[in-house]
Design an enzyme around this catalytic site. Structure first.
Site, PDB file in Angstrom:
ATOM      1  N   TYR A 109       0.828  -1.217   0.000  1.00 33.81           N
ATOM      2  CA  TYR A 109       0.000   0.000   0.000  1.00 33.81           C
ATOM      3  C   TYR A 109       0.859   1.262   0.000  1.00 33.81           C
ATOM      4  O   TYR A 109       0.425   2.308  -0.499  1.00 33.81           O
ATOM      5  CB  TYR A 109      -1.031  -0.027   1.137  1.00 33.81           C
ATOM      6  CG  TYR A 109      -2.148  -0.983   0.779  1.00 33.81           C
ATOM      7  CD1 TYR A 109      -3.097  -0.639  -0.182  1.00 33.81           C
ATOM      8  CD2 TYR A 109      -2.196  -2.264   1.311  1.00 33.81           C
ATOM      9  CE1 TYR A 109      -4.084  -1.527  -0.574  1.00 33.81           C
ATOM     10  CE2 TYR A 109      -3.179  -3.170   0.941  1.00 33.81           C
ATOM     11  CZ  TYR A 109      -4.124  -2.795  -0.012  1.00 33.81           C
ATOM     12  OH  TYR A 109      -5.095  -3.685  -0.417  1.00 33.81           O
ATOM     13  N   HIS A 165     -14.720   0.824  -1.276  1.00 32.76           N
ATOM     14  CA  HIS A 165     -13.617  -0.065  -0.881  1.00 32.76           C
ATOM     15  C   HIS A 165     -12.557   0.648  -0.054  1.00 32.76           C
ATOM     16  O   HIS A 165     -11.427   0.176   0.042  1.00 32.76           O
ATOM     17  CB  HIS A 165     -12.981  -0.703  -2.125  1.00 32.76           C
ATOM     18  CG  HIS A 165     -13.876  -1.696  -2.791  1.00 32.76           C
ATOM     19  ND1 HIS A 165     -13.694  -2.139  -4.089  1.00 32.76           N
ATOM     20  CD2 HIS A 165     -14.977  -2.343  -2.342  1.00 32.76           C
ATOM     21  CE1 HIS A 165     -14.641  -3.012  -4.398  1.00 32.76           C
ATOM     22  NE2 HIS A 165     -15.436  -3.145  -3.355  1.00 32.76           N
ATOM     23  N   CYS A 217      -7.370   1.748  12.895  1.00 35.41           N
ATOM     24  CA  CYS A 217      -6.905   0.727  13.842  1.00 35.41           C
ATOM     25  C   CYS A 217      -7.384  -0.640  13.375  1.00 35.41           C
ATOM     26  O   CYS A 217      -8.500  -0.766  12.878  1.00 35.41           O
ATOM     27  CB  CYS A 217      -7.464   1.034  15.223  1.00 35.41           C
ATOM     28  SG  CYS A 217      -6.948  -0.192  16.444  1.00 35.41           S
ATOM     29  N   GLY A 231     -15.401   1.538 -16.421  1.00 33.48           N
ATOM     30  CA  GLY A 231     -14.100   0.953 -16.132  1.00 33.48           C
ATOM     31  C   GLY A 231     -14.039  -0.050 -15.012  1.00 33.48           C
ATOM     32  O   GLY A 231     -13.126  -0.003 -14.189  1.00 33.48           O
ATOM     33  N   SER A 281     -14.526  -4.398 -14.285  1.00 35.61           N
ATOM     34  CA  SER A 281     -14.680  -5.666 -15.009  1.00 35.61           C
ATOM     35  C   SER A 281     -15.977  -6.401 -14.668  1.00 35.61           C
ATOM     36  O   SER A 281     -16.314  -7.378 -15.311  1.00 35.61           O
ATOM     37  CB  SER A 281     -13.480  -6.565 -14.734  1.00 35.61           C
ATOM     38  OG  SER A 281     -13.318  -6.721 -13.345  1.00 35.61           O
ATOM     39  N   GLU A 333     -13.510  -2.867 -22.996  1.00 34.43           N
ATOM     40  CA  GLU A 333     -13.927  -4.286 -23.126  1.00 34.43           C
ATOM     41  C   GLU A 333     -15.310  -4.436 -22.506  1.00 34.43           C
ATOM     42  O   GLU A 333     -15.672  -3.672 -21.618  1.00 34.43           O
ATOM     43  CB  GLU A 333     -12.999  -5.195 -22.314  1.00 34.43           C
ATOM     44  CG  GLU A 333     -11.566  -5.158 -22.711  1.00 34.43           C
ATOM     45  CD  GLU A 333     -10.682  -5.708 -21.602  1.00 34.43           C
ATOM     46  OE1 GLU A 333      -9.802  -6.500 -21.911  1.00 34.43           O
ATOM     47  OE2 GLU A 333     -10.871  -5.333 -20.424  1.00 34.43           O
ATOM     48  N   ALA A 367     -12.333   5.639 -21.225  1.00 32.46           N
ATOM     49  CA  ALA A 367     -13.193   6.607 -20.531  1.00 32.46           C
ATOM     50  C   ALA A 367     -12.728   8.048 -20.767  1.00 32.46           C
ATOM     51  O   ALA A 367     -13.550   8.949 -20.923  1.00 32.46           O
ATOM     52  CB  ALA A 367     -13.205   6.303 -19.036  1.00 32.46           C
TER      53      ALA A 367
END
Ligand code: APR
Length: 248
Positions: free
Chosen positions: A64, A117, A125, A185, A187, A216, A232
């Site tokens: 990350y 997300h 924490c 954008g 899947s 796609e 996009a």
């Protein structure tokens, strides 16, 4: 339904936009599902699951931290800017839900948005209910890791596989009231986001029009009214035909 080269947005429409990794691709951030099943050379389960975190927090923070660096080095592209500009025109008739953890939508000017997300530039924490906080630091070595005042470790404020996405109540409300749904954008492979178009179609507004934008076809392509095929950043700036406020 007649196919057109623009999405027409009428005076009473409510627009729900769902974005995925593809909208940040033209900014230079990698999408996830390559053919080798790896993200930046890592297996998903090693860096994006509670089990991976338990096994090797150092590896997870390294991953990350790399993504923080990458996101800091790029800028919003014309697709992010087009959505921010659409929000300016529509006000609270516009809602944006992103699966992305980068902050390119905010940097483009989007305000009415949720990160289902989580957010790359937040930490929280691993154990207590202390609120997540803004954090741009990099944690590339174990010695640099930080702890919460409660004593537990700090982790990225990211929803990992097997965890519950954020803001689901608000998202469901918006799905039920929208009349136009635009997905960009993604899947269509990760739940629950892949089902949003079905929820809106089956439980939401009877006159829903739903659109997908990307190079796609997504896995859930058959659920959309129309697919716009292409990047996009090229398509979105020309995509919306918004009716003036006093028209029908
Ligand atoms: N414009 C639009 N779409 C694009 C572009 C582009 N320039 N480039 C690629 N795409 C599309 C690809 O065709 C693909 O369908 O973006 C999609 C990216 O798919 P994924 O990598 O699977 O990303 P996403 O669907 O956002 O993943 C969903 O899964 O891994 C988890 O939490 C992570 O939020 C992520 C979620």
């Amino acid at each position: 339904m007649k196919h057109s080269n623009q999405i027409s947005i009428k005076r009473r429409d409510h627009v729900f936009v769902l974005t995925g990794a593809g909208i940040s691709a033209e900014s230079g951030l990698a999408t996830f599902r390559g053919t080798d099943g790896l993200w930046e050379g890592e297996h998903v389960e090693d860096v994006a699951s509670p089990q991976g975190w338990k096994r090797d927090p150092e590896r997870v923070w390294r991953f990350y931290s790399q993504r923080r660096k990458a996101a800091l080095a790029v800028a919003p592209n014309p697709a992010h800017l087009a959505l921010a500009s659409l929000e300016q025109t529509l006000g609270d008739r516009f809602f944006l839900c992103t699966q992305n953890v980068d902050n390119l939508h905010e940097r483009a000017g989007s305000r009415n948005l949720v990160h289902m997300h989580g957010e790359l530039f937040q930490s929280c924490c691993e154990s207590c209910d202390n609120l997540p906080f803004t954090d741009t630091q990099l944690y590339e070595t174990r010695a640099s890791h930080r702890h919460c005042p409660c004593g537990a470790r700090l982790r990225p404020n990211i929803v990992w596989f097997g965890e519950v996405p954020f803001h689901m109540e608000r998202i469901l409300d918006e799905l039920l009231r929208c009349t136009v749904m635009l997905v960009v954008g993604t899947s269509g492979a990760v739940q629950p986001a892949a089902s949003f178009v079905h929820w809106a179609r089956d439980r939401g507004h009877s006159s829903l029009r739903s659109y997908y934008v990307g190079p796609e076809h997504p896995s859930n392509a058959s659920a959309f009214t129309q697919l716009f095929e292409g990047p996009a950043g090229v398509l979105l700036p020309q995509l919306f035909a918004v009716a003036p406020a006093d028209s029908h």
